[in-house]
Write an enzyme that holds these catalytic residues in place. Structure first.
Site, short mmCIF file in Angstrom:
data_model
loop_
_atom_site.label_atom_id
_atom_site.label_comp_id
_atom_site.label_asym_id
_atom_site.label_seq_id
_atom_site.Cartn_x
_atom_site.Cartn_y
_atom_site.Cartn_z
N CYS A 169 0.83 -1.23 0.00
CA CYS A 169 0.00 0.00 0.00
C CYS A 169 0.86 1.27 0.00
O CYS A 169 0.62 2.19 -0.78
CB CYS A 169 -0.96 -0.01 1.19
SG CYS A 169 -0.16 0.06 2.82
N HIS A 224 -2.50 1.33 6.89
CA HIS A 224 -2.92 1.16 5.50
C HIS A 224 -3.19 2.55 4.90
O HIS A 224 -3.69 3.44 5.58
CB HIS A 224 -4.18 0.29 5.40
CG HIS A 224 -4.53 -0.07 3.99
ND1 HIS A 224 -3.70 -0.82 3.18
CD2 HIS A 224 -5.62 0.24 3.22
CE1 HIS A 224 -4.26 -0.99 1.99
NE2 HIS A 224 -5.43 -0.34 1.99
N GLN A 236 -5.95 1.58 -4.11
CA GLN A 236 -5.15 0.98 -3.05
C GLN A 236 -4.56 -0.35 -3.51
O GLN A 236 -5.02 -0.97 -4.45
CB GLN A 236 -6.03 0.73 -1.82
CG GLN A 236 -7.21 -0.17 -2.14
CD GLN A 236 -7.79 -0.87 -0.95
OE1 GLN A 236 -7.10 -1.07 0.05
NE2 GLN A 236 -9.05 -1.28 -1.05
#
Length: 271
Positions: A169, A224, A236
């Site tokens: 990520c 994240h 993402q």
């Protein structure tokens, strides 16, 4: 003949006698008048002298008087001179300044958003830009979006940060922005979340290119990150076994784990 001479001598003797008798009284009378005049003048001086002293004492504050007594005497003078200044001069100047500023602001191109101080961002404040600055900013943002969308479908690789190997990520975000901003982009999601060069952005003020952060694991930090694309969507690299994809912030899962957003790309930060 003798009687005539005797008579003349008698007349002269009487005349000298009267003159001798009158001259001492005249001198005494003149002296008395001089004395009387002098005494009158002395009396007048004595009467006038106290009057001058009294008026002088009333007009002046004694040196032994307290300091606040002197200030009280000076206050009426200030009060008398104060009304000479117009009461609304400052207000008129302020209104004039605002009117001029609004004219200048209307004449310049501007976009939305301004960094007020380190770590905060006012997305509603107009930011004045020249045509060159605006063009450079828009080009940099579109370059980042193009790089991100070009990675759709590529696999999640832990620690990956290149199109050849794949991305995690934070690797995907680092790859998109590392060559477009003036400061160094960190390599982990939590470091990006704590980045002092990035401005805090409210959820309601999200714009294309903003970083959105989540706390998936209950570790007290951001673990994240994705990039907002507009219209409630973000790109993402989710997790092991999944590919880079576009997701919706309104999904229950992402809404529950969302913790905030940061803006790393601004007109002042692009190269």
């Amino acid at each position: 003949m003798r009687s005539l001479i005797l008579l003349i001598m008698l007349v002269f003797s009487q005349l000298f006698f009267h003159l001798a008798h009158a001259s001492p009284h005249a001198t005494a009378k003149a002296n008395q008048q001089n004395l009387d005049g002098k005494s009158v003048r002395d009396d007048d001086r004595r009467k006038r002298r106290p009057v001058k002293q009294i008026t002088a004492r009333k007009s002046k504050v004694p040196d032994t008087a307290p300091l606040h007594a002197k200030r009280k005497q000076a206050r009426p003078l200030k009060a008398a001179t104060a009304p000479l200044k117009p009461a609304n001069t400052g207000r008129n100047k302020a209104l004039t300044g605002k009117h001029k500023a609004s004219k200048k602001a209307a004449a310049r191109p501007h976009t939305k958003g301004r960094v007020r101080h380190a770590g905060t961002y006012d997305a509603t404040a107009p930011l004045r830009l020249t045509k060159t600055q605006r063009a450079r900013y828009m080009k940099a943002r579109e370059t980042a979006m193009s790089k991100l969308m070009g990675q759709l479908g590529k696999p999640y690789i832990r620690g990956g940060a290149s199109p050849d190997s794949g991305f995690d990520c934070s690797g995907l975000v680092w790859y998109a922005y590392k060559d477009l901003v003036k400061f160094k982009i960190p390599r982990t999601a939590n470091e990006m979340y704590q980045l002092r060069d990035a401005a805090v952005v409210k959820h309601s003020d999200l714009e294309k290119g903003d970083l959105v952060f989540f706390r998936i694991h209950d570790r007290g930090m951001a673990d994240h990150v994705g990039v907002y694309l507009g219209n409630g969507k973000f790109i993402q690299s989710p997790s092991t076994g999944k590919d880079i994809q576009v997701s919706a912030l309104a999904d229950n899962y992402w809404r529950q784990h969302y913790i905030g957003a940061r803006r790393v790309m601004t007109p002042g930060s692009v190269r």
